[in-house]
Structures are given as C-alpha cells and as structure tokens.
Design a protein around this motif. Structure first.
Motif, PDB file in Angstrom:
ATOM      1  N   UNK A  16     -11.308  -1.500  -0.625  1.00  0.00           N
ATOM      2  CA  UNK A  16     -10.007  -1.478   0.054  1.00  0.00           C
ATOM      3  C   UNK A  16      -9.088  -2.586  -0.424  1.00  0.00           C
ATOM      4  N   UNK A  17      -9.637  -3.785  -0.664  1.00  0.00           N
ATOM      5  CA  UNK A  17      -8.812  -4.942  -1.010  1.00  0.00           C
ATOM      6  C   UNK A  17      -8.797  -5.251  -2.504  1.00  0.00           C
ATOM      7  N   UNK A  18      -9.931  -5.177  -3.156  1.00  0.00           N
ATOM      8  CA  UNK A  18     -10.034  -5.672  -4.532  1.00  0.00           C
ATOM      9  C   UNK A  18      -9.645  -4.644  -5.586  1.00  0.00           C
ATOM     10  N   UNK A  19      -9.320  -3.424  -5.182  1.00  0.00           N
ATOM     11  CA  UNK A  19      -8.846  -2.407  -6.129  1.00  0.00           C
ATOM     12  C   UNK A  19      -7.376  -2.053  -5.897  1.00  0.00           C
ATOM     13  N   UNK A  24      -5.187   1.061  -7.722  1.00  0.00           N
ATOM     14  CA  UNK A  24      -4.827   2.222  -6.908  1.00  0.00           C
ATOM     15  C   UNK A  24      -3.322   2.298  -6.661  1.00  0.00           C
ATOM     16  N   UNK A  25      -2.699   1.165  -6.381  1.00  0.00           N
ATOM     17  CA  UNK A  25      -1.300   1.171  -5.942  1.00  0.00           C
ATOM     18  C   UNK A  25      -0.336   0.558  -6.952  1.00  0.00           C
ATOM     19  N   UNK A  26      -0.877  -0.018  -8.032  1.00  0.00           N
ATOM     20  CA  UNK A  26      -0.005  -0.682  -8.990  1.00  0.00           C
ATOM     21  C   UNK A  26       0.638  -1.922  -8.410  1.00  0.00           C
ATOM     22  N   UNK A  35      -0.421  -4.282   1.690  1.00  0.00           N
ATOM     23  CA  UNK A  35      -1.265  -4.411   2.875  1.00  0.00           C
ATOM     24  C   UNK A  35      -2.154  -3.172   2.905  1.00  0.00           C
ATOM     25  N   UNK A  36      -3.467  -3.311   2.664  1.00  0.00           N
ATOM     26  CA  UNK A  36      -4.314  -2.125   2.458  1.00  0.00           C
ATOM     27  C   UNK A  36      -4.775  -1.495   3.773  1.00  0.00           C
ATOM     28  N   UNK A  37      -4.359  -0.254   3.981  1.00  0.00           N
ATOM     29  CA  UNK A  37      -4.751   0.485   5.185  1.00  0.00           C
ATOM     30  C   UNK A  37      -5.086   1.913   4.767  1.00  0.00           C
ATOM     31  N   UNK A  39       6.861   5.203  -4.432  1.00  0.00           N
ATOM     32  CA  UNK A  39       7.427   3.938  -4.910  1.00  0.00           C
ATOM     33  C   UNK A  39       7.932   3.095  -3.736  1.00  0.00           C
ATOM     34  N   UNK A  40       8.655   3.718  -2.814  1.00  0.00           N
ATOM     35  CA  UNK A  40       9.171   2.969  -1.675  1.00  0.00           C
ATOM     36  C   UNK A  40       8.027   2.386  -0.839  1.00  0.00           C
ATOM     37  N   UNK A  41       6.970   3.182  -0.669  1.00  0.00           N
ATOM     38  CA  UNK A  41       5.859   2.730   0.163  1.00  0.00           C
ATOM     39  C   UNK A  41       5.100   1.585  -0.496  1.00  0.00           C
ATOM     40  N   UNK A  42       4.774   1.743  -1.771  1.00  0.00           N
ATOM     41  CA  UNK A  42       3.896   0.773  -2.430  1.00  0.00           C
ATOM     42  C   UNK A  42       4.630  -0.430  -2.997  1.00  0.00           C
ATOM     43  N   UNK A  43       5.861  -0.238  -3.468  1.00  0.00           N
ATOM     44  CA  UNK A  43       6.568  -1.328  -4.136  1.00  0.00           C
ATOM     45  C   UNK A  43       7.585  -2.025  -3.235  1.00  0.00           C
ATOM     46  N   UNK A  44       8.265  -1.267  -2.377  1.00  0.00           N
ATOM     47  CA  UNK A  44       9.257  -1.878  -1.495  1.00  0.00           C
ATOM     48  C   UNK A  44       8.631  -2.334  -0.170  1.00  0.00           C
ATOM     49  N   UNK A  45       7.978  -1.410   0.525  1.00  0.00           N
ATOM     50  CA  UNK A  45       7.324  -1.777   1.779  1.00  0.00           C
ATOM     51  C   UNK A  45       6.026  -2.543   1.530  1.00  0.00           C
ATOM     52  N   UNK A  46       5.470  -2.396   0.324  1.00  0.00           N
ATOM     53  CA  UNK A  46       4.199  -3.024  -0.056  1.00  0.00           C
ATOM     54  C   UNK A  46       3.093  -2.675   0.953  1.00  0.00           C
ATOM     55  N   UNK A  47       2.965  -1.356   1.156  1.00  0.00           N
ATOM     56  CA  UNK A  47       1.937  -0.831   2.046  1.00  0.00           C
ATOM     57  C   UNK A  47       0.996   0.076   1.265  1.00  0.00           C
ATOM     58  N   UNK A  48      -0.279  -0.093   1.478  1.00  0.00           N
ATOM     59  CA  UNK A  48      -1.289   0.708   0.796  1.00  0.00           C
ATOM     60  C   UNK A  48      -1.877   1.745   1.720  1.00  0.00           C
ATOM     61  N   UNK A  49      -1.196   2.891   1.844  1.00  0.00           N
ATOM     62  CA  UNK A  49      -1.693   4.023   2.629  1.00  0.00           C
ATOM     63  C   UNK A  49      -2.255   5.073   1.675  1.00  0.00           C
TER      64      UNK A  49
END
Length: 387
Positions: A18-21, A25-27, A32-34, A341-351
């Motif tokens: 969840x944390x170390x990849x 996974x998200x570039x 925040x990995x969830x 892109x918005x989720x992973x790069x702007x919000x920085x959320x890992x869903x």
C-alpha cells in the motif's frame, strides 16, 4: 478492553504494498494511500501475542493443522453466522484468491464459460482469463445512490452455457450484503443449470450494523452440495500477509477433487504463523471485531456526510459490508485520464481506479476506510480542494 483505532502507524519502508509501491502504481510517491484492502490499524494484540509466543520456539519446521485449529474456525462460523460446519468440510488454501483460481482449474476446462458479477474485484477477472476460460459478465444493475442489484434476467440466459459462477458475497467493491432471497434466486438458477457456485466470503465478517451475512451454503442442502465457499481471517483481522484461508466444501466428491488438486500443486502446507494467527483470531476476536465495525461505520458516516455537503456530484450508496466505499465521479464530465490525473497528481490521493473492476467502473474510485479518522479527514479535505 478498549482498542485504539485512531493510532497512526508508519507502514512505510516495510515492503508494504500500500505504501512502498506508490510511485509504481500512482506515478506519485506522495499520495495518501487508501487503496489495497488491508487495514492501517494494528493487528489485534491477542493475535500478535500468539505469533510472538510461537516465534520464540527455535525451530520453524514443517507443521500440520490440528483439530484445535479447525475447531476454532467451526466455532467462529457458528457464533458469527449460525452456520453448522463439519470439520471434515474444511480444507486449507494459501489465500482466497489462490483458492478460487485452483477451483477454476480443478472444475473447469479451457474454453468453459465462467460467470462473474461486474464491477468486481480484479482477480475475479484474471482467475477466468489467465487459465484460458471464457469470461461472462453478469453486470450488476447500478441504481445510483440506491446501490446495486443482481440482473437475474440476464443470468437466466448466461447459465445455459456456463460451467461456474464466482460469487462475491458480500460484494467488493459495491458493498452489497446480498439478501437471502437474492442468493436463493441465484442459487436456484445455478442449480437448475448445473452451474457450480464458488462463493468468495472473505468479507463476510465485515458486515456493518443493521445487516446480516447469509453464507451461500446455508440456503439449503442442495445449494451447499453445489458450492464451494472460501473464508479467511485475513481481511477481518489484518492478516493478509500470512496467506492462510479455508475452503469449505460440504460435497464429498467436490472436496476430494479440490483437495487432490491442492496437494498436487504442493499448496496444502501453508506457514506456521498463518495457522497460529487464524486460530487466535477465531477464538478471541469477537470483541475486537465489534469495536472495529463501529469505528469503520463512523468513517463511512463521516465520508457520506462530507460528500453530501461538499461534493454533491459524487454519487454513492453507503456500503452494507466491507470497509470500502465505491464513489462515482462521472458527474464531473471529465475523461478517465483527467480524473486519474486530478486524483493522483492534484489531490495526491491513492484510491483504486474503478475501471480495474470492469468497464462498468469507468469514472469510479474505490476508497479504503480501514484507517484512522485523521486519515479520512485529510483525504476528504484534499478532495474538496481539488474537486
């Protein structure tokens, strides 16, 4: 004993998926990995104590699973689900996903049709396609904020040529705790057409307040004989890294075939600590689980209220089971890649990306709420800031 689910635990640099990849996974290594369906809560003390006690013995040699181990599972299923399981029905398998993959190989042939109910956990797809079987999608009916239903009319047609149905009970990711009448109808359709039901019930202990899990095999003797159920303590007690699960097979002929296949694959031994942890969880886990479910329900309520107040374009229904929520972002009118892109790069959320659960999941995200409330609050704040 009062358990502390607010405690923040640093899981980074532990070879934690969840944390170390996150970069792979998200570039983005800072999301925040969830996503991955394990918990950011401590594994219960009574489980850790049992593992530490066994670890102090200086030899970690070959082991076997004794009556006490199997009876802990029998007792849990009776207490939690009123299911009278005979010990001889139980067979070890090194993980539920591994188990239903082996069931696919043991009971079907290349080219056989296997039904799954999409959108569904990605390994359901690969369990069919990776072994040369034909994937048949019995797509769930999306009722928006009213949740999902099974498409029985479509299923009636699909079972005519299928050999197997892999059931997600409760369902991941849509969070449905299937009612008894729904399961009975599905079971009757499959029974009439000689379609074997493989029931993944790994989330069965994570049914939220107000709902009740129905094990597929408890629907009646004929349904039990036409099914294989997979159960594990891994999701419930945060033991996924110990790769220990159970196949429950009332039908003696199916059981002999399955056990022979597992033994031929040399997959029947497992590891010492998986045995010890499962036994401790099944014997002593009731109070911890009750507190966990209350806490997770609180996280779900928080997210539900927040989204309604701040992000009304996000469509969802409250889950009835599991610690995940399935969120529809299609109301923003953005492409799949723009949302990602918005989720992973702007919000920085890992869903979890919804399309990984099937094409029906395009524009959706799965969010894991088995984490401290502070993490949930941070995630919602990031969503609001970007969306």
């Amino acid at each position: 004993m009062k358990y502390d689910f607010d405690k923040i635990i640093n899981r980074a640099d532990t070879n934690c998926v969840k944390y170390d990849l996150r970069q792979q996974v998200f570039g983005n290594p800072n999301v925040l990995p969830m996503w991955v369906a394990d918990m950011d809560f401590e594994t219960p003390d009574f489980v850790r104590d049992a593992v530490i006690k066994r670890a102090k013995h200086p030899v970690y040699g070959y082991h076997f699973k004794d009556d006490a181990y199997f009876q802990s599972i029998v007792g849990w299923l009776k207490r939690r689900h009123n299911w009278d399981v005979k010990q001889e029905w139980l067979s070890f398998t090194p993980g539920v996903v591994c188990g239903f993959n082996m069931a696919v190989m043991a009971f079907t042939e290349p080219g056989d049709e296997i039904i799954i109910q999409t959108p569904v956990y990605p390994p359901f797809h690969s369990a069919v396609t990776s072994h040369g079987r034909k994937l048949v999608c019995n797509t769930l009916i999306n009722k928006g904020s009213n949740g999902y239903e099974m498409d029985f009319s479509l299923l009636e047609q699909q079972v005519k040529t299928a050999k197997m149905l892999i059931l997600c009970n409760p369902h991941n990711p849509v969070g449905r705790c299937w009612r008894k009448d729904e399961l009975l109808l599905l079971g009757e359709i499959c029974l009439k057409n000689n379609v074997l039901v493989i029931s993944d019930e790994i989330h069965c202990d994570l049914v939220l307040p107000g709902y009740k899990h129905t094990p597929f095999a408890t629907l009646g003797h004929q349904y039990a004989l036409n099914s294989i159920t997979f159960h594990a303590a891994s999701k419930t007690f945060n033991l996924a890294g110990l790769a220990t699960s159970t196949a429950i097979i009332p039908n003696e002929n199916l059981r002999k075939t399955y056990v022979a296949y597992v033994e031929d694959m040399e997959a029947h031994l497992g590891n010492i600590f998986g045995k010890v942890s499962t036994q401790a969880a099944m014997n002593y886990g009731d109070d911890w689980l009750a507190q966990l479910l209350d806490y997770v329900q609180g996280n779900i309520d928080y997210v539900s209220d927040f989204l309604k107040a701040n992000l009304p374009k996000v469509v969802f229904s409250k889950p009835q089971a599991t610690y995940m929520m399935w969120l529809d972002f299609n109301g923003y009118g953005l492409s799949e890649e723009e949302l990602w892109r918005k989720m992973t790069q702007e919000a920085q959320l890992g869903f979890n990306r919804g399309k990984d659960f099937g094409i029906e999941g395009s524009g959706f995200f799965r969010i894991n709420l088995a984490c401290p409330r502070a993490t949930v609050e941070e995630a919602m704040g990031r969503l609001k800031a970007v969306f």
